[in-house]
Design a protein around this motif. Structure first.
Motif, PDB file in Angstrom:
ATOM      1  N   MET A 123       0.819  -1.214   0.000  1.00 47.27           N
ATOM      2  CA  MET A 123       0.000   0.000   0.000  1.00 47.27           C
ATOM      3  C   MET A 123       0.855   1.267   0.000  1.00 47.27           C
ATOM      4  SD  MET A 123      -3.402  -0.851   2.294  1.00 47.27           S
ATOM      5  CE  MET A 123      -2.788  -2.102   3.422  1.00 47.27           C
ATOM      6  N   PHE A 124       2.080   1.174   0.518  1.00 50.59           N
ATOM      7  CA  PHE A 124       2.977   2.329   0.509  1.00 50.59           C
ATOM      8  C   PHE A 124       3.863   2.365  -0.725  1.00 50.59           C
ATOM      9  CE2 PHE A 124       1.934   3.330   4.916  1.00 50.59           C
ATOM     10  CZ  PHE A 124       2.016   4.716   4.882  1.00 50.59           C
ATOM     11  N   ASP A 125       3.547   1.574  -1.723  1.00 45.73           N
ATOM     12  CA  ASP A 125       4.218   1.656  -3.021  1.00 45.73           C
ATOM     13  C   ASP A 125       3.119   1.732  -4.081  1.00 45.73           C
ATOM     14  OD1 ASP A 125       5.479   1.142  -5.519  1.00 45.73           O
ATOM     15  OD2 ASP A 125       7.097   0.067  -4.519  1.00 45.73           O
ATOM     16  N   LYS A 126       2.872   2.918  -4.598  1.00 42.53           N
ATOM     17  CA  LYS A 126       1.740   3.127  -5.505  1.00 42.53           C
ATOM     18  C   LYS A 126       1.829   2.252  -6.746  1.00 42.53           C
ATOM     19  CE  LYS A 126       0.483   7.804  -4.033  1.00 42.53           C
ATOM     20  NZ  LYS A 126       1.109   7.661  -2.707  1.00 42.53           N
ATOM     21  N   ALA A 143      -0.692  -2.301  -9.409  1.00 36.58           N
ATOM     22  CA  ALA A 143      -0.554  -3.579 -10.104  1.00 36.58           C
ATOM     23  C   ALA A 143      -1.380  -4.666  -9.425  1.00 36.58           C
ATOM     24  CB  ALA A 143       0.917  -3.989 -10.158  1.00 36.58           C
ATOM     25  N   ARG A 144      -1.394  -4.675  -8.079  1.00 32.48           N
ATOM     26  CA  ARG A 144      -2.169  -5.689  -7.364  1.00 32.48           C
ATOM     27  C   ARG A 144      -3.660  -5.501  -7.620  1.00 32.48           C
ATOM     28  NH1 ARG A 144      -1.301  -7.597  -1.130  1.00 32.48           N
ATOM     29  NH2 ARG A 144       0.684  -8.178  -2.099  1.00 32.48           N
ATOM     30  N   LEU A 145      -4.132  -4.274  -7.555  1.00 33.86           N
ATOM     31  CA  LEU A 145      -5.544  -4.006  -7.805  1.00 33.86           C
ATOM     32  C   LEU A 145      -5.919  -4.398  -9.228  1.00 33.86           C
ATOM     33  CD1 LEU A 145      -5.789  -0.485  -6.120  1.00 33.86           C
ATOM     34  CD2 LEU A 145      -6.782  -2.606  -5.230  1.00 33.86           C
ATOM     35  N   SER A 146      -5.088  -4.004 -10.191  1.00 33.30           N
ATOM     36  CA  SER A 146      -5.375  -4.300 -11.595  1.00 33.30           C
ATOM     37  C   SER A 146      -5.430  -5.802 -11.838  1.00 33.30           C
ATOM     38  CB  SER A 146      -4.310  -3.649 -12.484  1.00 33.30           C
ATOM     39  OG  SER A 146      -4.569  -3.892 -13.846  1.00 33.30           O
ATOM     40  N   ALA A 147      -4.478  -6.544 -11.244  1.00 28.44           N
ATOM     41  CA  ALA A 147      -4.433  -7.990 -11.434  1.00 28.44           C
ATOM     42  C   ALA A 147      -5.679  -8.660 -10.859  1.00 28.44           C
ATOM     43  CB  ALA A 147      -3.182  -8.569 -10.786  1.00 28.44           C
ATOM     44  N   ALA A 148      -6.270  -8.043  -9.834  1.00 32.94           N
ATOM     45  CA  ALA A 148      -7.472  -8.598  -9.213  1.00 32.94           C
ATOM     46  C   ALA A 148      -8.746  -8.152  -9.912  1.00 32.94           C
ATOM     47  CB  ALA A 148      -7.521  -8.199  -7.739  1.00 32.94           C
ATOM     48  N   GLY A 149      -8.628  -7.363 -10.970  1.00 35.31           N
ATOM     49  CA  GLY A 149      -9.800  -6.908 -11.707  1.00 35.31           C
ATOM     50  C   GLY A 149     -10.481  -5.700 -11.101  1.00 35.31           C
ATOM     51  N   SER A 163      -5.293  -6.984   6.552  1.00 36.67           N
ATOM     52  CA  SER A 163      -5.376  -5.650   7.140  1.00 36.67           C
ATOM     53  C   SER A 163      -6.737  -5.441   7.778  1.00 36.67           C
ATOM     54  CB  SER A 163      -5.133  -4.586   6.059  1.00 36.67           C
ATOM     55  OG  SER A 163      -3.826  -4.720   5.512  1.00 36.67           O
ATOM     56  N   LEU A 164      -6.739  -5.058   9.049  1.00 38.76           N
ATOM     57  CA  LEU A 164      -7.995  -4.814   9.752  1.00 38.76           C
ATOM     58  C   LEU A 164      -8.806  -3.726   9.062  1.00 38.76           C
ATOM     59  CD1 LEU A 164      -9.866  -5.146  12.269  1.00 38.76           C
ATOM     60  CD2 LEU A 164      -8.434  -3.422  13.392  1.00 38.76           C
ATOM     61  N   ALA A 165      -8.126  -2.660   8.616  1.00 37.85           N
ATOM     62  CA  ALA A 165      -8.821  -1.534   7.971  1.00 37.85           C
ATOM     63  C   ALA A 165      -7.996  -1.026   6.805  1.00 37.85           C
ATOM     64  CB  ALA A 165      -9.059  -0.401   8.972  1.00 37.85           C
ATOM     65  N   THR A 166      -8.686  -0.462   5.828  1.00 39.10           N
ATOM     66  CA  THR A 166      -8.027   0.235   4.719  1.00 39.10           C
ATOM     67  C   THR A 166      -8.786   1.525   4.435  1.00 39.10           C
ATOM     68  OG1 THR A 166      -9.353  -0.758   2.926  1.00 39.10           O
ATOM     69  CG2 THR A 166      -7.385  -1.978   3.639  1.00 39.10           C
ATOM     70  N   GLY A 167      -8.104   2.454   3.795  1.00 36.73           N
ATOM     71  CA  GLY A 167      -8.743   3.666   3.302  1.00 36.73           C
ATOM     72  C   GLY A 167      -8.666   3.668   1.790  1.00 36.73           C
ATOM     73  N   VAL A 168      -9.792   3.488   1.130  1.00 36.45           N
ATOM     74  CA  VAL A 168      -9.840   3.376  -0.332  1.00 36.45           C
ATOM     75  C   VAL A 168     -10.227   4.730  -0.913  1.00 36.45           C
ATOM     76  CG1 VAL A 168     -10.838   2.163  -2.304  1.00 36.45           C
ATOM     77  CG2 VAL A 168     -10.549   0.965  -0.104  1.00 36.45           C
ATOM     78  N   ASP A 169      -9.353   5.278  -1.747  1.00 36.10           N
ATOM     79  CA  ASP A 169      -9.677   6.509  -2.471  1.00 36.10           C
ATOM     80  C   ASP A 169     -10.306   6.125  -3.799  1.00 36.10           C
ATOM     81  OD1 ASP A 169      -8.656   8.006  -0.427  1.00 36.10           O
ATOM     82  OD2 ASP A 169      -6.736   8.395  -1.373  1.00 36.10           O
ATOM     83  N   GLU A 172      -6.148   4.766  -5.117  1.00 38.10           N
ATOM     84  CA  GLU A 172      -5.151   4.082  -4.299  1.00 38.10           C
ATOM     85  C   GLU A 172      -5.820   3.531  -3.050  1.00 38.10           C
ATOM     86  OE1 GLU A 172      -2.734   7.480  -2.040  1.00 38.10           O
ATOM     87  OE2 GLU A 172      -2.783   7.790  -4.214  1.00 38.10           O
ATOM     88  N   VAL A 173      -5.075   2.698  -2.338  1.00 37.07           N
ATOM     89  CA  VAL A 173      -5.536   2.141  -1.066  1.00 37.07           C
ATOM     90  C   VAL A 173      -4.508   2.517  -0.008  1.00 37.07           C
ATOM     91  CG1 VAL A 173      -6.239   0.068   0.178  1.00 37.07           C
ATOM     92  CG2 VAL A 173      -6.646   0.233  -2.282  1.00 37.07           C
ATOM     93  N   ASN A 174      -4.995   3.031   1.114  1.00 33.87           N
ATOM     94  CA  ASN A 174      -4.133   3.561   2.158  1.00 33.87           C
ATOM     95  C   ASN A 174      -4.130   2.657   3.377  1.00 33.87           C
ATOM     96  OD1 ASN A 174      -3.681   6.582   1.110  1.00 33.87           O
ATOM     97  ND2 ASN A 174      -5.808   5.997   0.749  1.00 33.87           N
ATOM     98  N   ALA A 175      -2.936   2.374   3.886  1.00 29.55           N
ATOM     99  CA  ALA A 175      -2.814   1.550   5.086  1.00 29.55           C
ATOM    100  C   ALA A 175      -3.304   2.290   6.320  1.00 29.55           C
ATOM    101  CB  ALA A 175      -1.367   1.113   5.277  1.00 29.55           C
ATOM    102  N   PHE A 176      -3.165   3.625   6.317  1.00 26.47           N
ATOM    103  CA  PHE A 176      -3.553   4.430   7.471  1.00 26.47           C
ATOM    104  C   PHE A 176      -4.547   5.506   7.044  1.00 26.47           C
ATOM    105  CE2 PHE A 176       1.013   3.243   8.247  1.00 26.47           C
ATOM    106  CZ  PHE A 176       0.735   2.196   9.118  1.00 26.47           C
TER     107      PHE A 176
END
Length: 370
Positions: A119-122, A127-133, A305-311, A325-329
Motif C-alpha cells: 500500500m505504501f508503493d503506488k 498492479a495488485r488491484l489491476s491484477a485482481a480486476g 489488514s484490519l482496515a483500509t482507506g480506499v480513495d 489508491e488504497v491507504n494503510a492508514f
C-alpha cells in the motif's frame, strides 16, 4: 484481558483516538511503543518487547520531526522527497516489530506487514488491484527516469493529461497534475519549488513554465514515480469530487466526500467535506452499491489488514468508478460515523475497529461493548 499495544507516536491524534475508542469499549488503555524506539534499534528485535498475548497495532508515524529524520535522514521536515529512504526504513522498522511479535508468546499483529509495504508503493498497489480486476486508471509501466522520458512516454501512450505521483508519497506530497498541449504546459501541485528544492505547502499552486515543471519532475524522479492517465472526475457545483471509503474487516463502513476546485481533493489542501447524500442521489441505488462493491474488492486485495482507506473516483458521467489508491492508514476521519446498515453504524472509524478487534479477540462479557 488481552493486552493491546500500539506502535505509534505518543500523543499523536491517531494514537489518542484509538485509545479513546478502547476506553469507550470498556477496554484498558493500550500501551504505546514509540516509533523512535523501533527505528533506533538497528539490530532487528533487540530491545523491542511486547507483553505475552498482546495484540499489536501498527500505526502511522505521523508528522513527528524526530521520527521523520530517522526515516528520511536529517533535513527540513517540510521537504518533498526521500520517499524511497522513508519506505526502506519504515519497512525495516515494521520487520523489527514483526520479529518481536513472533518472539513473544501469544502475541499477534493486527495488520500484515507485507500488505502495508504494498500500500505504501503506488506502483505495486496499482498492479495488485489491476491484477485482481479492480478498476483503476491506466498507468505507465516500468520506471520513469525523468522529465524527458515522462514526456516521451506520455506521447507514446497518447496521453496529454496525467497525474505524476511519488511512488512512496502520502497526503498528496509531491503529486503533480500535469496537462500538456502544443506550446503550453500546466502543472498543478502542492509542492513549492524554492531554491532548487521542493517543499510541501498547504497551498495548491500552478506552474506554467516548462523549466519549472521539468525541475519538479527531475527532483521527484530519483525516488520513483507512478504515472497515471488523468481520470476526469464528477463534479458537484463547481467542485470536483472523490471519496475516501474506510473498510473494516473488508466491509465498507465509512465514507466521506472530498470536494475541491483543484485536482487535489485532500482535506488538508483546502478540500471540503462534500454532501454524501447528494453523491448517493446522483449515483442512484445501483451506482452506490457498485461503488461500495469496488471498495470491498479493493479491500479484498489486502485480507490481512484490519482496515483500509480506499480513495475512489467517480467519472464525469456518474457511471465509471475507479480506485485511485488504497491507504494503510486512511482512517483518520474525526467525527465521521459509520454508514447506516453496517456494523459501524453510529461508530467512528476507531471505535468500529476496536469493536471488530473485540469481536475477534476479547472473550464474551469482557468490556462494555460499543
Amino acid at each position: 484481558m488481552i493486552p493491546l499495544t500500539v506502535v505509534g507516536t505518543p500523543g499523536e491524534r491517531r494514537v489518542t483516538l484509538f485509545a479513546s475508542a478502547c476506553a469507550a469499549h470498556g477496554l484498558p488503555a493500550p500501551r504505546v511503543v514509540p516509533w523512535t524506539q523501533i527505528l533506533k534499534n538497528q539490530e532487528k528485535s533487540r530491545n523491542v518487547r511486547f507483553e505475552s498475548g498482546a495484540l499489536v497495532r501498527i500505526e502511522s508515524p505521523g508528522e513527528d520531526a524526530e521520527t521523520d529524520a530517522l526515516l528520511r535522514g536529517p533535513g527540513e521536515p517540510s521537504r518533498v522527497g526521500g520517499g524511497a529512504a522513508w519506505h526502506a526504513a519504515f519497512m525495516a522498522g515494521i520487520e523489527r516489530v514483526r520479529q518481536a511479535v513472533e518472539e513473544t508468546p501469544g502475541a499477534r499483529l493486527l495488520a500484515e506487514p507485507g500488505e502495508i509495504a504494498v500500500m505504501f508503493d503506488k506502483r505495486r498497489c496499482h498492479a495488485r488491484l489491476s491484477a485482481a480486476g479492480v478498476p483503476v486508471p491506466p498507468a505507465l509501466t516500468g520506471p520513469v527516469g525523468g522529465y524527458a522520458e515522462l514526456r516521451e512516454r506520455m506521447a507514446g501512450a497518447g496521453w496529454n493529461r496525467v497525474f505524476v505521483k511519488p511512488a512512496h508519497g502520502s497526503s498528496a506530497s509531491g503529486v503533480v497534475a500535469l496537462q500538456v498541449a502544443p506550446g503550453r504546459i500546466r502543472a498543478v501541485t502542492s509542492a513549492e519549488l524554492t531554491g532548487g528544492a521542493l517543499y510541501n505547502s498547504l497551498r495548491v499552486r500552478a506552474y506554467d513554465d516548462e523549466r519549472d515543471v521539468a525541475a519538479i519532475v527531475e527532483l521527484l524522479a530519483p525516488d520513483g514515480l507512478h504515472v497515471e492517465r488523468w481520470f476526469p472526475k464528477a463534479t458537484l457545483g463547481d467542485r470536483a469530487i472523490d471519496l475516501r471509503v474506510v473498510t473494516v474487516e473488508g466491509t465498507p463502513t465509512h465514507a466521506v466526500v472530498r470536494a475541491s476546485r483543484t485536482p487535489m481533493t485532500n482535506l488538508h489542501l483546502g478540500g471540503e467535506r462534500g454532501d454524501l447524500g447528494a453523491v448517493r442521489a446522483r449515483l442512484g441505488a445501483d451506482g452506490w452499491e457498485r461503488l461500495l462493491d469496488v471498495c470491498a474488492r479493493a479491500a479484498e486485495c489486502f485480507p490481512g489488514s484490519l482496515a483500509t482507506g480506499v480513495d475512489v473516483m467517480v467519472g464525469t458521467g456518474w457511471r465509471d468508478v475507479v480506485v485511485a489508491e488504497v491507504n494503510a492508514f486512511g482512517d483518520l476521519l474525526p467525527r465521521l460515523t459509520g454508514l447506516p446498515g453496517t456494523p459501524a453504524e453510529g461508530l467512528d472509524t476507531y471505535r468500529a475497529q476496536v469493536a471488530a478487534i473485540a469481536r475477534r479477540h476479547v472473550p464474551v462479557g469482557v468490556g462494555a461493548g460499543a
